[in-house]
Design an enzyme around this catalytic site. Structure first.
Site, mmCIF file in Angstrom:
data_model
loop_
_atom_site.group_PDB
_atom_site.id
_atom_site.type_symbol
_atom_site.label_atom_id
_atom_site.label_comp_id
_atom_site.label_asym_id
_atom_site.label_seq_id
_atom_site.Cartn_x
_atom_site.Cartn_y
_atom_site.Cartn_z
ATOM 1 N N LYS A 165 -4.553 -6.666 3.938
ATOM 2 C CA LYS A 165 -4.542 -5.550 2.980
ATOM 3 C C LYS A 165 -5.980 -5.173 2.590
ATOM 4 O O LYS A 165 -6.305 -3.997 2.440
ATOM 5 C CB LYS A 165 -3.729 -5.932 1.737
ATOM 6 C CG LYS A 165 -3.820 -4.929 0.580
ATOM 7 C CD LYS A 165 -3.228 -3.597 0.951
ATOM 8 C CE LYS A 165 -3.093 -2.530 -0.097
ATOM 9 N NZ LYS A 165 -3.731 -2.485 -1.320
ATOM 10 N N HIS A 191 -7.390 -3.232 5.366
ATOM 11 C CA HIS A 191 -6.763 -1.903 5.269
ATOM 12 C C HIS A 191 -7.534 -1.035 4.275
ATOM 13 O O HIS A 191 -7.880 0.111 4.548
ATOM 14 C CB HIS A 191 -5.300 -2.053 4.828
ATOM 15 C CG HIS A 191 -4.685 -0.796 4.298
ATOM 16 N ND1 HIS A 191 -4.958 -0.321 3.020
ATOM 17 C CD2 HIS A 191 -3.847 0.103 4.848
ATOM 18 C CE1 HIS A 191 -4.316 0.811 2.828
ATOM 19 N NE2 HIS A 191 -3.624 1.092 3.925
ATOM 20 N N ASN A 192 -7.809 -1.595 3.116
ATOM 21 C CA ASN A 192 -8.518 -0.817 2.090
ATOM 22 C C ASN A 192 -9.938 -0.481 2.542
ATOM 23 O O ASN A 192 -10.433 0.615 2.278
ATOM 24 C CB ASN A 192 -8.562 -1.577 0.761
ATOM 25 C CG ASN A 192 -7.234 -1.520 0.040
ATOM 26 O OD1 ASN A 192 -6.191 -1.383 0.663
ATOM 27 N ND2 ASN A 192 -7.255 -1.633 -1.267
ATOM 28 N N SER A 243 0.825 -1.205 0.000
ATOM 29 C CA SER A 243 0.000 0.000 0.000
ATOM 30 C C SER A 243 0.860 1.255 0.000
ATOM 31 O O SER A 243 1.955 1.265 0.545
ATOM 32 C CB SER A 243 -0.901 0.017 1.227
ATOM 33 O OG SER A 243 -1.608 1.234 1.263
ATOM 34 N N GLU A 300 -9.729 2.299 4.809
ATOM 35 C CA GLU A 300 -9.465 3.502 4.000
ATOM 36 C C GLU A 300 -10.797 4.081 3.479
ATOM 37 O O GLU A 300 -11.015 5.290 3.527
ATOM 38 C CB GLU A 300 -8.549 3.085 2.848
ATOM 39 C CG GLU A 300 -8.111 4.186 1.922
ATOM 40 C CD GLU A 300 -7.222 3.597 0.809
ATOM 41 O OE1 GLU A 300 -6.253 2.871 1.104
ATOM 42 O OE2 GLU A 300 -7.522 3.856 -0.371
HETATM 43 P P1 NBP Z 1 -1.679 -2.542 -13.444
HETATM 44 O O1 NBP Z 1 -2.640 -3.072 -12.463
HETATM 45 O O2 NBP Z 1 -2.150 -1.507 -14.392
HETATM 46 O O3 NBP Z 1 -1.074 -3.779 -14.269
HETATM 47 C C1 NBP Z 1 -0.150 -3.547 -15.285
HETATM 48 C C2 NBP Z 1 0.737 -4.734 -15.497
HETATM 49 O O4 NBP Z 1 -0.051 -5.903 -15.737
HETATM 50 C C3 NBP Z 1 1.612 -4.554 -16.715
HETATM 51 O O5 NBP Z 1 2.848 -5.154 -16.473
HETATM 52 C C4 NBP Z 1 0.831 -5.297 -17.778
HETATM 53 O O6 NBP Z 1 1.631 -5.748 -18.841
HETATM 54 C C5 NBP Z 1 0.348 -6.471 -16.987
HETATM 55 N N1 NBP Z 1 -0.735 -7.177 -17.652
HETATM 56 C C6 NBP Z 1 -2.005 -6.819 -17.886
HETATM 57 BR BR1 NBP Z 1 -2.758 -5.230 -17.368
HETATM 58 N N2 NBP Z 1 -2.714 -7.723 -18.556
HETATM 59 C C7 NBP Z 1 -1.835 -8.724 -18.785
HETATM 60 C C8 NBP Z 1 -1.958 -9.972 -19.407
HETATM 61 N N3 NBP Z 1 -3.124 -10.381 -19.915
HETATM 62 N N4 NBP Z 1 -0.873 -10.762 -19.459
HETATM 63 C C9 NBP Z 1 0.296 -10.364 -18.938
HETATM 64 N N5 NBP Z 1 0.481 -9.185 -18.305
HETATM 65 C C10 NBP Z 1 -0.577 -8.371 -18.223
HETATM 66 O O7 NBP Z 1 -0.361 -2.003 -12.720
HETATM 67 P P2 NBP Z 1 -0.144 -1.225 -11.358
HETATM 68 O O8 NBP Z 1 -1.085 -0.075 -11.214
HETATM 69 O O9 NBP Z 1 1.324 -0.995 -11.277
HETATM 70 O O10 NBP Z 1 -0.550 -2.297 -10.245
HETATM 71 C C11 NBP Z 1 0.068 -3.561 -10.116
HETATM 72 C C12 NBP Z 1 -0.648 -4.332 -9.013
HETATM 73 O O11 NBP Z 1 -0.505 -3.598 -7.790
HETATM 74 C C13 NBP Z 1 -2.153 -4.473 -9.251
HETATM 75 O O12 NBP Z 1 -2.596 -5.684 -8.707
HETATM 76 C C14 NBP Z 1 -2.735 -3.320 -8.455
HETATM 77 O O13 NBP Z 1 -4.063 -3.568 -8.042
HETATM 78 C C15 NBP Z 1 -1.790 -3.281 -7.261
HETATM 79 N N6 NBP Z 1 -1.692 -1.974 -6.602
HETATM 80 C C16 NBP Z 1 -1.730 -0.824 -7.304
HETATM 81 C C17 NBP Z 1 -1.617 0.395 -6.652
HETATM 82 C C18 NBP Z 1 -1.645 1.691 -7.413
HETATM 83 O O14 NBP Z 1 -1.652 2.746 -6.758
HETATM 84 N N7 NBP Z 1 -1.614 1.677 -8.724
HETATM 85 C C19 NBP Z 1 -1.439 0.428 -5.259
HETATM 86 C C20 NBP Z 1 -1.370 -0.779 -4.569
HETATM 87 C C21 NBP Z 1 -1.498 -1.975 -5.241
HETATM 88 P P3 NBP Z 1 1.698 -4.903 -20.221
HETATM 89 O O15 NBP Z 1 2.589 -3.749 -19.945
HETATM 90 O O16 NBP Z 1 2.249 -5.867 -21.181
HETATM 91 O O17 NBP Z 1 0.286 -4.482 -20.523
#
Ligand code: NBP
Length: 482
Positions: free
Chosen positions: A183, A186-187, A128, A190
């Site tokens: 987690k 936590h959410n 988080s 939030e």
């Molecule tokens: P995303 O949740 O947007 O995921 C992007 C990644 O997933 C990229 O590497 C993308 O590859 C890959 N991906 C997808 Br989308 N579809 C795919 C598929 N069919 N096959 C293989 N790879 C695939 O990224 P993020 O926002 O960095 O979050 C990552 C994780 O962390 C998620 O579970 C999210 O819920 C969690 N999270 C996010 C935050 C936040 O603030 N963003 C905070 C806490 C936790 P590509 O580049 O090839 O499309």
């Protein structure tokens, strides 16, 4: 030299976690489904670092030290399963896969068990803090195969946020999906914290007719009290933020709240486990209600809703509101910890609630001074069943009671919706009532469905049925609770 850890997924979270690991001296191997993103990362933010790229999963595996540690930072759900399926044939027994995404904990339970059969360790970890947290110190909540923790612990504790006493906001949560469960809660919390703040804002804005500058000053002051927290701090910034035309930006934002599901999961889980998680669930419903914008606009006109003016000394109301917000927040956390306690008992996770509070103390969205008091409460009594019974929190609840009731009653009187603050008070009223009207409810159930009841003058566990009308039979329904 081989890599210490591999990270798959080069979106915002993956990239920032990798840079954070690199800052702490770990050699990271980075992979992404779309290979161009590896190059973009290596030639962009990762340029000049020790980070190396891998263009295939085989290359990733070959570049890692044993036991291999591979962290998935990809979209939760099927994508995680598909990477696991592709990785397993390439890995050796004892290697570790970590899912750092927002996964629903039953999926982690399933993955830990399935991978155990193959000799692969699996960690499901809540992370988080968003982009900034990932880059400079997130709150990390790992759970899963305990054998894997010693290998991952130094890296995770190095990159995590630290408390003011330099304690890492990361520790082992428990077996199976315990990390993702915590987690999720936590959410949910939030959602509750955010909703409570918005209710205070609406009371000030619509009820007390305060300007944004006035409200900003109030939140700045509140942030110097027990309410000190990241969310109160950013609220004061938001209230002071002016659009390009000099007007307050927040009033130009459409009042329909989005959600990605973790609050809903928390509510569903509470219903499944029979825990009265009223505040968080109300907060999820408040978002649902907000999304009925067109209907709300029509209904306001249909019902000719009047302005919700609150008369009286503004400063007195503001202080009452602060106390109501703080007391409601205590109830929200108390309910969240009740839910974790039930899950821990049901799943045999042996959760350490003081540690959970510590993990949330820094790095994450709900970070606040208040969490140190929660940790203290669980240090005094690790088995505390209701946070509000701890002497510190009980004192606040008692001292706030009159102001809290005043705010709740006034909101009802003038028609300002405050579902979370009022439901928190209702919960405490129920929780502190030794005899609730469930006796009548049981009588109703027995009357129409022969569901039986227990008696106050007989031992618990003995069930009775009454032929209430004289027309029914003496056969009762099977006694069970779902
Ligand atoms: P995303 O949740 O947007 O995921 C992007 C990644 O997933 C990229 O590497 C993308 O590859 C890959 N991906 C997808 Br989308 N579809 C795919 C598929 N069919 N096959 C293989 N790879 C695939 O990224 P993020 O926002 O960095 O979050 C990552 C994780 O962390 C998620 O579970 C999210 O819920 C969690 N999270 C996010 C935050 C936040 O603030 N963003 C905070 C806490 C936790 P590509 O580049 O090839 O499309």
């Amino acid at each position: 030299m081989k890599g210490d850890i591999g990270v798959i997924g080069l979106a915002v979270m993956g990239q920032n976690l990798i840079l954070n690991m690199n800052d702490h001296g770990y050699k990271v191997v980075a992979h992404n489904r779309t290979a161009e993103k590896v190059d973009e990362f290596l030639q962009g933010p990762a340029k000049g670092t020790n980070i190396v790229g891998a263009y295939s999963l085989q290359e990733l595996v070959d570049k890692l030290e044993s036991p291999r540690k591979i962290m998935l930072m990809v979209r939760a759900g099927d994508v995680v399963d598909s990477f696991i399926d592709k990785l397993v044939p390439l890995l050796d027994k004892g290697d570790i896969i970590i899912d750092g995404g927002n996964t629903n904990f039953p999926d982690t339970n399933r993955r830990v068990a399935a991978l155990k059969e193959k000799g692969i360790h699996f960690i499901g970890s809540g992370v988080s803090g968003g982009e900034e947290g990932a880059r400079f110190g997130p709150s990390i909540m790992p759970g899963g195969s305990p054998e894997a923790w010693p290998f991952v612990k130094p890296i995770f504790q190095a990159i995590s946020a630290k408390t003011e006493n330099d304690e890492p906001c990361c520790d082992w949560v428990g077996n199976d999906g315990a990390g993702h469960f915590v987690k999720m809660v936590h959410n949910g919390i939030e959602y509750g914290d955010m909703q409570l703040i918005t209710e205070a804002y609406q009371f000030m804005k619509d009820g007390l007719g305060m300007t944004h500058d006035e409200m900003q000053s109030v939140f700045i002051e509140w942030n110097k009290t027990e309410l000190n927290s990241y969310l109160v701090e950013i609220t004061s910034d938001i209230l002071g933020y002016k659009d390009t035309d000099g007007e307050t930006l927040v009033e130009k934002i459409l009042d329909t709240a989005g959600q990605k599901g973790t609050g809903k999961w928390t509510g569903i889980n509470a219903l499944d486990m029979g825990i009265p998680l009223t505040l968080i669930t109300e907060s999820v419903f408040a978002r649902c209600l907000s999304s009925l914008k067109d209907q709300r606009v029509e209904a306001e006109e249909l019902f000719g809703k009047k302005e919700s003016i609150v008369e009286g000394d503004k400063q007195v109301w503001i202080e009452a509101l602060r106390q109501a917000l703080l007391a409601s927040k205590i109830i929200s956390y108390a309910q969240g910890f009740m839910l974790m306690r039930e899950a821990s008992n049901e799943n045999g996770w042996d959760l350490n609630y003081g540690n959970v509070a510590l993990m949330w103390r820094g790095g994450c969205i709900i970070r606040s001074a208040f969490l140190s008091n929660i940790r203290d409460a669980y240090d005094i009594d690790p088995e505390l069943s209701f946070l509000g019974s701890d002497s510190y929190f009980k004192g606040i609840l008692e001292n706030s009671m009159s102001a809290w009731r005043k705010v709740a009653a006034k909101s009802m009187e003038v028609g300002i919706p405050m579902p979370s603050m009022t439901s928190a008070l209702t919960f405490l009223d129920g929780y502190t009532t030794a005899r609730l009207p469930a006796n009548l409810l049981q009588a109703q159930r027995d009357y129409f469905g022969a569901h039986t009841y227990e008696r106050v003058d007989k031992p618990k566990g003995e069930f009775f049925h009454t032929n209430w009308t004289g027309k029914g039979g003496d056969v009762s329904s099977t006694t069970y609770n779902s």
